[in-house]
Every structure is written in structure tokens, then in C-alpha cells.
Motif scaffolding. Structure first.
Motif, PDB file in Angstrom:
ATOM      1  N   GLN A 314       0.572  -1.163   0.017  1.00 50.12           N
ATOM      2  CA  GLN A 314       0.004   0.009  -0.295  1.00 50.12           C
ATOM      3  C   GLN A 314       0.902   1.308  -0.119  1.00 50.12           C
ATOM      4  N   PRO A 315       1.487   1.556  -1.047  1.00 49.00           N
ATOM      5  CA  PRO A 315       2.381   2.679  -1.041  1.00 49.00           C
ATOM      6  C   PRO A 315       1.540   4.026  -0.878  1.00 49.00           C
ATOM      7  N   GLN A 316       0.466   3.927  -1.385  1.00 49.33           N
ATOM      8  CA  GLN A 316      -0.353   5.293  -1.109  1.00 49.33           C
ATOM      9  C   GLN A 316      -0.395   5.669   0.154  1.00 49.33           C
ATOM     10  N   LYS A 317      -0.377   4.731   1.113  1.00 53.92           N
ATOM     11  CA  LYS A 317      -0.534   5.158   2.377  1.00 53.92           C
ATOM     12  C   LYS A 317       0.752   5.630   3.426  1.00 53.92           C
ATOM     13  N   THR A 318       1.781   5.545   2.573  1.00 49.15           N
ATOM     14  CA  THR A 318       2.972   6.094   3.319  1.00 49.15           C
ATOM     15  C   THR A 318       2.876   7.368   3.315  1.00 49.15           C
ATOM     16  N   ASP A 319       3.582   8.128   4.088  1.00 46.84           N
ATOM     17  CA  ASP A 319       3.670   9.635   4.336  1.00 46.84           C
ATOM     18  C   ASP A 319       4.504  10.386   3.562  1.00 46.84           C
ATOM     19  N   SER A 320       4.152  10.331   2.189  1.00 49.44           N
ATOM     20  CA  SER A 320       4.953  10.925   1.141  1.00 49.44           C
ATOM     21  C   SER A 320       4.914  12.271   1.022  1.00 49.44           C
ATOM     22  N   PHE A 321       3.622  12.954   1.298  1.00 50.45           N
ATOM     23  CA  PHE A 321       3.512  14.389   1.223  1.00 50.45           C
ATOM     24  C   PHE A 321       4.389  15.104   2.264  1.00 50.45           C
ATOM     25  N   LYS A 480      -7.320  22.262 -11.954  1.00 55.83           N
ATOM     26  CA  LYS A 480      -6.057  21.823 -11.354  1.00 55.83           C
ATOM     27  C   LYS A 480      -6.172  22.669 -10.156  1.00 55.83           C
ATOM     28  N   PRO A 481      -7.106  22.094  -9.036  1.00 55.37           N
ATOM     29  CA  PRO A 481      -7.035  22.900  -7.864  1.00 55.37           C
ATOM     30  C   PRO A 481      -5.891  22.369  -7.066  1.00 55.37           C
ATOM     31  N   LYS A 482      -5.816  23.321  -5.872  1.00 51.13           N
ATOM     32  CA  LYS A 482      -4.758  22.900  -5.010  1.00 51.13           C
ATOM     33  C   LYS A 482      -5.337  21.751  -3.869  1.00 51.13           C
ATOM     34  N   LEU A 483      -6.738  21.935  -3.556  1.00 48.16           N
ATOM     35  CA  LEU A 483      -7.518  21.272  -2.736  1.00 48.16           C
ATOM     36  C   LEU A 483      -8.812  20.828  -3.300  1.00 48.16           C
ATOM     37  N   LEU A 484      -8.960  19.486  -3.496  1.00 46.13           N
ATOM     38  CA  LEU A 484     -10.125  19.131  -4.189  1.00 46.13           C
ATOM     39  C   LEU A 484     -11.042  18.334  -2.982  1.00 46.13           C
ATOM     40  N   ILE A 485     -12.336  18.752  -2.727  1.00 44.53           N
ATOM     41  CA  ILE A 485     -13.269  18.281  -1.753  1.00 44.53           C
ATOM     42  C   ILE A 485     -14.331  17.486  -2.735  1.00 44.53           C
ATOM     43  N   ILE A 486     -14.368  16.124  -2.490  1.00 46.20           N
ATOM     44  CA  ILE A 486     -15.357  15.361  -3.329  1.00 46.20           C
ATOM     45  C   ILE A 486     -16.048  14.465  -2.368  1.00 46.20           C
ATOM     46  N   ASP A 487     -17.590  14.738  -2.348  1.00 44.27           N
ATOM     47  CA  ASP A 487     -18.476  14.166  -1.857  1.00 44.27           C
ATOM     48  C   ASP A 487     -19.264  13.102  -2.392  1.00 44.27           C
ATOM     49  N   LEU A 508      -4.403  12.755  -9.211  1.00 42.99           N
ATOM     50  CA  LEU A 508      -4.507  14.058  -8.893  1.00 42.99           C
ATOM     51  C   LEU A 508      -3.701  14.259  -7.348  1.00 42.99           C
ATOM     52  N   HIS A 509      -3.955  13.261  -6.506  1.00 46.04           N
ATOM     53  CA  HIS A 509      -3.280  13.131  -5.037  1.00 46.04           C
ATOM     54  C   HIS A 509      -1.843  12.977  -5.325  1.00 46.04           C
ATOM     55  N   LEU A 510      -1.454  12.183  -6.272  1.00 46.87           N
ATOM     56  CA  LEU A 510       0.138  11.780  -6.505  1.00 46.87           C
ATOM     57  C   LEU A 510       0.807  13.287  -7.092  1.00 46.87           C
ATOM     58  N   ALA A 511      -0.077  13.963  -7.632  1.00 43.16           N
ATOM     59  CA  ALA A 511       0.503  15.183  -8.260  1.00 43.16           C
ATOM     60  C   ALA A 511       0.451  16.504  -7.187  1.00 43.16           C
ATOM     61  N   GLY A 512       0.228  15.962  -6.103  1.00 40.48           N
ATOM     62  CA  GLY A 512       0.401  17.063  -5.023  1.00 40.48           C
ATOM     63  C   GLY A 512      -1.062  17.700  -4.560  1.00 40.48           C
TER      64      GLY A 512
END
Length: 600
Positions: A314-321, A480-487, A508-512
Motif C-alpha cells: 500500500q504505497p499510497q498510505k506512506t507519508d509521502s506528502f 487543477k485545484p490545490k485542494l479537492l473536496i469530493i462528496d 491528482l493526489h500523487l501530483a500534490g
């Protein structure tokens, strides 16, 4: 006229055991080149619970509309063949007469809610049929209790959450006490406990009153327990019909027809492919999966190293940010009250780091959407501060915030209003000040990446809800938002659509981009989110990693949340998994890699 009535009465007597009959039914929508239904012949016995499944666009909703006479009496088009409901020909019986016999819960609950308050809306149907007042009151209170809306009688319908509206739409049909109930994805916006309760209610009604149920559903876990049989549609045709256990053990068949497999069955299928278990032992529930895993596990020391190395799955769960000092979102002492005085948020304190993928979960009405709407200024705090990307939302309007913050609504129809998909994507860019070639390049890129290119010149409202949800997301992606809120990004989508949507969000998340996602799909939350925040009664109950949060089963149940199937399986295997919470099928399968299990 008397001859027609006599004919109908005779048919009713002849088909008393058949609730629904379809004979060679085909249907073309107006101006459509291809039929939505193709030569469907189907009989449903009285008192049966039938699940109707298939990919988005398979014809499930169209078939539902044929059963209460909306097709062909309200919706134009070409209907061929015969549809018989409780012995009545839908072509010859008024829709209002059919509504006494067959209740239809539509996919979008807002299309069925017309009352100002919950009580008024639920009472609407019986009032139109002159049911005595005291009987109406009894039915309304009894029905609201069944759908977990007791005490909501005087609540304004406009203040209900999406899931609460869905329960209200179900109540509005149940209160009519129909003989046949057809429901089009009635639990798609419900919390996990609410979903389970609706299925229990339907099953109880079926047994107590011999109610016939046809349920359109993408979710498998509850359906497999309650349905007598499942009918699968593909491109308007019946391609499979049988008992649920046969369907849900056949993973390739599920994938072929766009149906989500059960997580425990994915584990069993992997074992079946390796020759370790026969087909009929592929598990369909947690107890049978626990038995299978215990039976196949070697001694602890032989697989301990495999367990300790599972994190790479699960690499997406690492604290890469990289968390910036101020973070993407800072919320301090946030309180929000509706105009009616009803409290919705009670002292929220929260920081979300730049680049995080956060999931907001909780029961319907817990405050998830209300909190999310504060992040782009759609709602302003009654008290407290919300600072997003360095901007205090009290000081900026939504138009300014939307240049940085993307918001995708729970109902995509609330943000789609252009006449073509292409123009819908262009609209936000033009408002944000983009021009000419850059607009064209961005639109072309997003249409291609989302698979919407073929719909470029199509009106959005001619497409299904899953496609409209994708259009709503695409209209935000182009900015290309900095923050995406998706309901609730996957509501109304088949399994292939869910995977497409989550792949886009992940890119999008991987792009920051910082992601804040509201979802009732706990499997998706466990698979994609780095952090899970549980809301209850307008406050934060839990905040942590998926493994940590989903291990607290008792606390979650108090918030109407049922942990993902594999987390519950992990909990039952704690004595052999060293308290580890596994959340994906690959993690369980990895325990048996390197040839450590060769058979039983």
C-alpha cells in the motif's frame, strides 16, 4: 370499458402467483438509435426478493420505470412487448392506480421529495388516496421508525443530508403499503448501518406481508444475504439469472458485468486458482472466510516475515506528502447552526496537511457535508474560523475560493448546467480567467484522461448518473485545484466506474493535490485514504490511519459505521495476526506466498 375491466380481472385471477411478468420487452428512448432494453422476458413470483444488477447503462433504471407505467405513459419512446404487474397491463392501467400496488423508489431521492417537512412529505401519498387522518398519523410514525427517521417529523426536508433524504424517499413509498416494491439503488447514500437496517426492513416486510421486492443495487454484501435470486443485465439484455451464491463466487463473471466482488471472495478466488479450495468453498461471508484462513495458515513462525513486510502493498498510505507549516486546512472552534436553529457542527478543531488524502466518514446527518461546505465558503461559520490555503473563508467569497479549491457535490446535477460536456468543462476555466488555447488544451486533456471524449458534444443530462458524476469531477479537474473536496464520488457508479473515478482522484493526489473525500464506501476509504476522520453528532469521534480507525469496531458501530469486511475478518483473526489489521485482499493472500501453503 367494462370489457377491458373484465379482461383485467380475468388476468389478475390467472396470474395471482406472479407479481411481475415481462414478455419480449424492448424499449427505445426518443431519438435513441439503440434500444435500452432488448427482448426481456422475466417472471417474478409473488413474495420473492430479486436483485437487479449490472454495469451502468445496462438498462436497470429503464426496466424499473417500465414496471410502474412511467414508461410508456409519461416518458415517450417506443415500448414493445408486454409488462404485467399484479395481473394488470401497464399500458391499460393509469399510473396512479398502479401506485397503489407497486411503489417505486427512484435513484435520485430529491425527485420524490415534495413536502416542506418530513412528516408532510411522508403523508403526501396516503392523503392523495383519502386515507383517514388517524390512519395516516399511525402509518407515518411507524414508517419513519422503520427507516430510522423517528423524531424527524417536523424537520425541514431542505436541511436533511443526502442519506436522510434517501431514507425519506423510501418512507414515502413504504407508507403506501404496496404489494410490490421496486427500488433503484435506495441505499447508495446511506451509512453502513443505515444500509443494513433498510435491508432488514425490506426483508421483514417481505416475510410479514408477502411483499415482492425488486432491488437495483451495486452493493453485494447485503444483497447476497437477502435476495432469493439475482438478475444481471448487460446492454439491455438478461445475461444471467440465478441464486446469489453462484454469481458472487464467480469473480471473472462479476468483473465481466461490472459488479463489485466481495473482498472475502477475492481471497477465496485466489485460493481456488491455486487449487487449494473447491469452487463451492469460496467464502461469501466473514465466518466462512475466517474458517478458511485458519484452515490454510501454516504455523506462525513460517509466515511471520510475510506479515511484517505487508506495508509495501500500500504505497499510497506512506507519508509521502510534505506537510507545510500552516497546512492546507486549519479549522478552529468551528460551530455551525442552520437557520432553524438546528446545530450541525459543534466545536470542530482540525488541521489537514498539504498533500494529504483525508476521508470524512460518519452516519447520515453527522455533519460531513456541512463541514466540507465550509472549506470552499458555501457555508460560513456561526462561530470559529476556517482557513484554507491561507485564506479565511469569512473574508473571501466562493467565486474567489473556487480558483484554488475544487468542490464536487454529492448530487452532480447541482453543478451541471451547460448544454454539452465540453461546454461544462470550459465554463469553470472561463470564470477563472483562462482563455483560448489554454482552455482547449486543458479540456482536451481532461476529456481524454476521464474517458469522456466520446461524450464531448452530448448533453450531460442524457447520460446516466455515474457519467454525470464523472463530468462533475472533470469540470473541477480542468482547473487543477490545490485542494479537492469530493462528496460521495462513486454514488451511482458500477465497479468499473468506481475504479476509473478513484484512479483519477489518486492521480491528482500523487501530483500534490490535497484530497478531502466523503464516502460511505468503507472499502474505498480503507484502500485509498491516508487518514480517516469519523464525525458523530457534529463532532470528531476518531482521527487516525485506516488501520487504526477501522480496528475500533465498537466505537464505529456507535457512529453507524461498519468497518470494511476485511478489517472485521482481521479482528476475528487477532490471535494469529498479532493484532495487525489487514485491509486489502492482497495482504491476506501475501501470507501464503512463497509456496508456504501447498494444500490441506
Amino acid at each position: 370499458m367494462k370489457a377491458v375491466e373484465a379482461e383485467q380481472t380475468m388476468k389478475t385471477m390467472q396470474h395471482i402467483d406472479n407479481a411481475l411478468e415481462l414478455h419480449n420487452v424492448s424499449y427505445h428512448y426518443p431519438n435513441s438509435m439503440e434500444p435500452s432494453l432488448r427482448n426481456i422476458s422475466l417472471t417474478v413470483d409473488k413474495g420473492k426478493f430479486v436483485g437487479l444488477m449490472g454495469a451502468t447503462g445496462a438498462g436497470k433504471t429503464t426496466l424499473s420505470l417500465c414496471l410502474n407505467g412511467l414508461i410508456p405513459q409519461l416518458l415517450e419512446g417506443k415500448l414493445m412487448g408486454q409488462v404485467i404487474v399484479a395481473g394488470l397491463d401497464v399500458r391499460k392501467t393509469a399510473v396512479q392506480s398502479l401506485s397503489k400496488i407497486l411503489g417505486l423508489v427512484l435513484q435520485d431521492p430529491e425527485t420524490q421529495i415534495i413536502g416542506r417537512t418530513v412528516e408532510e412529505d411522508t403523508a403526501f401519498g396516503p392523503r392523495n388516496f383519502l386515507v383517514p387522518l388517524e390512519e395516516i398519523k399511525r402509518r407515518v410514525n411507524q414508517t419513519l421508525e422503520k427507516v430510522r427517521l423517528q423524531g424527524y417529523n417536523k424537520r425541514l426536508t431542505q436541511e436533511l443530508s443526502g442519506g436522510e433524504k434517501q431514507r425519506l424517499a423510501i418512507a414515502g413509498v413504504l407508507v403506501m403499503e404496496p404489494e410490490i416494491l421496486v427500488l433503484d439503488e435506495p441505499t447508495s447514500e446511506l451509512d453502513p448501518v443505515g444500509r443494513s437496517e433498510i435491508f432488514e426492513t425490506l426483508d421483514d416486510l417481505r416475510r410479514q406481508k408477502e411483499l415482492t421486492i425488486m432491488l437495483v443495487e451495486h452493493s453485494s454484501e447485503e444483497l447476497i444475504k437477502k435476495a432469493d435470486e439475482v438478475v444481471v443485465l448487460n446492454q439491455g439484455e438478461v445475461v444471467w439469472r440465478g441464486v446469489p451464491t453462484e454469481l458472487f463466487r464467480n469473480i471473472p463473471l462479476l468483473r465481466q458485468y461490472g459488479i463489485k466482488p466481495l473482498p472475502v471472495s477475492l481471497i477465496g478466488w485466489a485460493f481456488y486458482e491455486r487449487g487449494w479450495v473447491p469452487f463451492d468453498e469460496i467464502p461469501l461471508d466473514i465466518p466462512s472466510a475466517e474458517h478458511l484462513v485458519r484452515d490454510l495458515l501454516p504455523r506462525h513462525g513460517q509466515w511471520r516475515d510475510n506479515l511484517q513486510s505487508l506495508q509495501h502493498l500500500q504505497p499510497q498510505k506512506t507519508d509521502s506528502f510534505q506537510a507545510q507549516k500552516e497546512g492546507a486546512v486549519r479549522i478552529r472552534d468551528l460551530i455551525y447552526q442552520y437557520n432553524s436553529g438546528q446545530p450541525a457542527l459543534r466545536g470542530i478543531n482540525l488541521t489537514i496537511a498539504t498533500g494529504e488524502f483525508v476521508a470524512l466518514i460518519g452516519q447520515n446527518g453527522a455533519g460531513k457535508s456541512t463541514l466540507a461546505k465550509h472549506l470552499n465558503g458555501l457555508l460560513k461559520p456561526t462561530c470559529g474560523d476556517v482557513i484554507v490555503e491561507g485564506m479565511n473563508t469569512l473574508k473571501y467569497d466562493t467565486a474567489h475560493l473556487s480558483k484554488t479549491i475544487g468542490y464536487v457535490f454529492q448530487n452532480p446535477d447541482h453543478q451541471i448546467f451547460s448544454v454539452t460536456v465540453e461546454k461544462e468543462l470550459e465554463y469553470g476555466l472561463k470564470n477563472a480567467g483562462f482563455k483560448g488555447q489554454e482552455i482547449k488544451e486543458r479540456v482536451d486533456q481532461v476529456l481524454k484522461s476521464t474517458g469522456l471524449e466520446r461524450y464531448r458534444h452530448v448533453h450531460p443530462f442524457t447520460l446516466g448518473k455515474g457519467e454525470r458524476q464523472l463530468i462533475a469531477v472533470a469540470s473541477i479537474l480542468v482547473i487543477k485545484p490545490k485542494l479537492l473536496i469530493i462528496d460521495e464520488p462513486t454514488t451511482g457508479s458500477d465497479w468499473a466506474g468506481v475504479q476509473t473515478m478513484m484512479a483519477l482522484i489518486s492521480q491528482l493526489h500523487l501530483a500534490g493535490t490535497t484530497i478531502v473525500m466523503i464516502s460511505h464506501d468503507m472499502d474505498l476509504v480503507a484502500q485509498y485514504a491516508q487518514r480517516v476522520i469519523v464525525l458523530k453528532d457534529g463532532g470528531i469521534l476518531l482521527d487516525g490511519s485506516p488501520r487504526d480507525v477501522f480496528s475500533k469496531e465498537e466505537l464505529l458501530l456507535d457512529a453507524a459505521i461498519v468497518p470494511p469486511q476485511l478489517c472485521r475478518l482481521s479482528s476475528r483473526l487477532k490471535d494469529v495476526l498479532f493484532q495487525e489489521t489487514l485491509i486489502e485482499p492482497e495482504e491476506f493472500i501475501a501470507l501464503f506466498e512463497n509456496g508456504r501453503v501447498t494444500g490441506r
